[in-house]
Design an enzyme around this catalytic site. Structure first.
Site, PDB file in Angstrom:
ATOM      1  CB  CYS A 180      -0.962   0.018   1.184  1.00 42.16           C
ATOM      2  SG  CYS A 180      -2.198   1.309   1.043  1.00 42.16           S
ATOM      3  CB  CYS A 365      -3.805   3.843  -3.819  1.00 40.51           C
ATOM      4  SG  CYS A 365      -2.989   4.416  -2.321  1.00 40.51           S
TER       5      CYS A 365
END
Length: 421
Positions: A180, A365
């Site tokens: 991430c 994201c």
């Protein structure tokens, strides 16, 4: 673990460590990638002989840890037992994989057990390298140093942010690939918003210190985040990565990426660290990994079919794979059906030609930019935007924040891990 019992939880029937020495499919890793692929294989071919090698008895939905750090969620809501997510019909080998011999088609575990396979799916995730920054392992959770990249530490972040009374605050991102890639700045945006609400932002300097060259690599989202950096008076330190913490002096040492750059020693009052990350040793030290280049140590797979170029019965999925896109759960959701479909094709005697299942690099994201605000960045290979919704996704939206907070967790637990999404 050598037992002969079957553990039953509700409707789940999972064989645990029954001692078989060979399986049709062995999956290394019981995280997002491993469980999702196992579920999809079993939905496509009921009764398939699958073993999952996974040492942990707990399973975590890690995207929630950013919200835990912001004080929005209790950390316990990100955790369930591993047995509860293990698909019916698999054998769970509750050990750690320590060695892979793809020539002999054997995986060795920590107890010395050797497990043979016809097909191998490598999905162990990545390893958090807490020792990669001098002083980090010894001081995280104390002395103003915190990190959301750990189940226990995530709530410490919340405590530190809520008790912070002003000063120099740094949020770092390392020089390695990370899970991430947007998370290092998500917690920064939450901190900025929180400190404004608590009336301490006017006596606080926030710096985003990253090994990257820009705030975000995808066009459109890059410019939107740059505007927020200027609007919210965030300082930036690009092309520098954290190499040392001196907790007694409250100093952070940042090394430049450029050979002619200057080392920066900065005083801090709060330091949120995204630690370096790497592939597990049993992957990086094997012939499954790239031997050189930028992807050295990460698993070598075709970026579209996710098949290993030298071992056609081996596939990689998730964070361990050397793919030129972000390492996220959203990426795994798109990778898993490609791995399952192509594995079954090869198992049936086929080859992966132009008609093979292909992964286009999709990742997502959800960049939390404050309490109740989010920019949903979706993109594929070459940082090409791949929006899902019919509106400008470079804008902050409450609807996307609601999606992350309330929509994605049940999607993960109830659909994705069960092979339905």
């Amino acid at each position: 673990m050598e037992t002969t019992r079957t553990e039953i939880t509700g409707e789940s029937h999972v064989g645990i460590g029954v001692g078989r020495t060979h399986h049709e499919v062995v999956i290394i890793g019981g995280g997002t990638g491993g469980i999702t692929v196992a579920s999809q294989l079993l939905r496509a071919r009921e009764g398939m002989d699958i073993a999952v090698i996974e040492p942990s008895t707990e399973h975590y939905y890690q995207p929630l840890w950013t919200l835990v750090g912001g004080g929005i969620y209790p950390k316990e809501r990100s955790r369930r037992s591993e047995i509860s997510v293990m698909p019916d019909g698999v054998e769970w080998i509750r050990e750690r994989a320590t060695h892979v011999d793809p020539d002999r088609q054997i995986v060795e575990t920590g107890s010395g057990r050797k497990v043979g396979y016809d097909f191998l799916v490598v999905a162990p995730g990545l390893t958090i390298d807490w020792g990669g920054v001098k002083g980090l392992k010894e001081t995280v959770g104390r002395n103003g140093v915190c990190s959301i990249y750990d189940y226990e530490q995530a709530e410490v972040v919340s405590q530190m942010l809520h008790e912070f009374e002003g000063g120099e605050a740094y949020f770092t991102s390392p020089a390695t690939p990370i899970k991430c890639g947007g998370a290092p700045q998500k917690i920064m945006w939450l901190a900025d918003d929180l400190w404004r609400r608590r009336k301490v932002r006017d006596r606080t300097e926030i710096t985003f210190a990253t090994a990257g060259t820009v705030i975000f690599g995808v066009p459109g989202f890059k410019e939107a985040l740059e505007e927020l950096v200027e609007e919210r008076e965030i300082h930036t330190l690009f092309e520098h990565h954290l190499v040392e913490i001196r907790p007694e002096q409250r100093e952070a040492v940042f090394a430049p990426l450029a050979p002619d750059g200057e080392t920066e020693v900065r005083s801090y009052d709060l330091l949120h660290v995204t630690p370096p990350m790497k592939a597990p040793d049993f992957v990086s030290g094997s012939t499954l990994a790239h031997a050189e280049g930028e992807s050295k140590g990460w698993m070598n797979v075709d970026i579209h079919t996710l098949q290993h170029p030298d071992y056609p019965n081996v596939f990689g999925v998730g964070d361990v794979a050397a793919l030129p896109t972000a390492k996220t759960g959203a990426a795994v959701r798109k990778q898993a059906p490609v791995v399952a479909g192509n594995l079954l094709r090869v198992a049936d005697g086929g080859t992966l030609g132009d008609d093979a299942s292909r992964y286009d690099g999709y990742s997502s994201c959800p960049i939390v930019t404050g309490y109740g605000r989010l920019i949903l960045a979706e993109f594929g290979y070459d940082n090409e935007p791949m929006p899902t919704f019919p509106f400008d996704q470079t804008k902050e939206r409450r609807s996307m924040y609601i999606l992350k907070k309330y929509g994605l967790p049940p999607l993960y637990w109830n659909l994705m891990l069960k092979g339905r999404a």
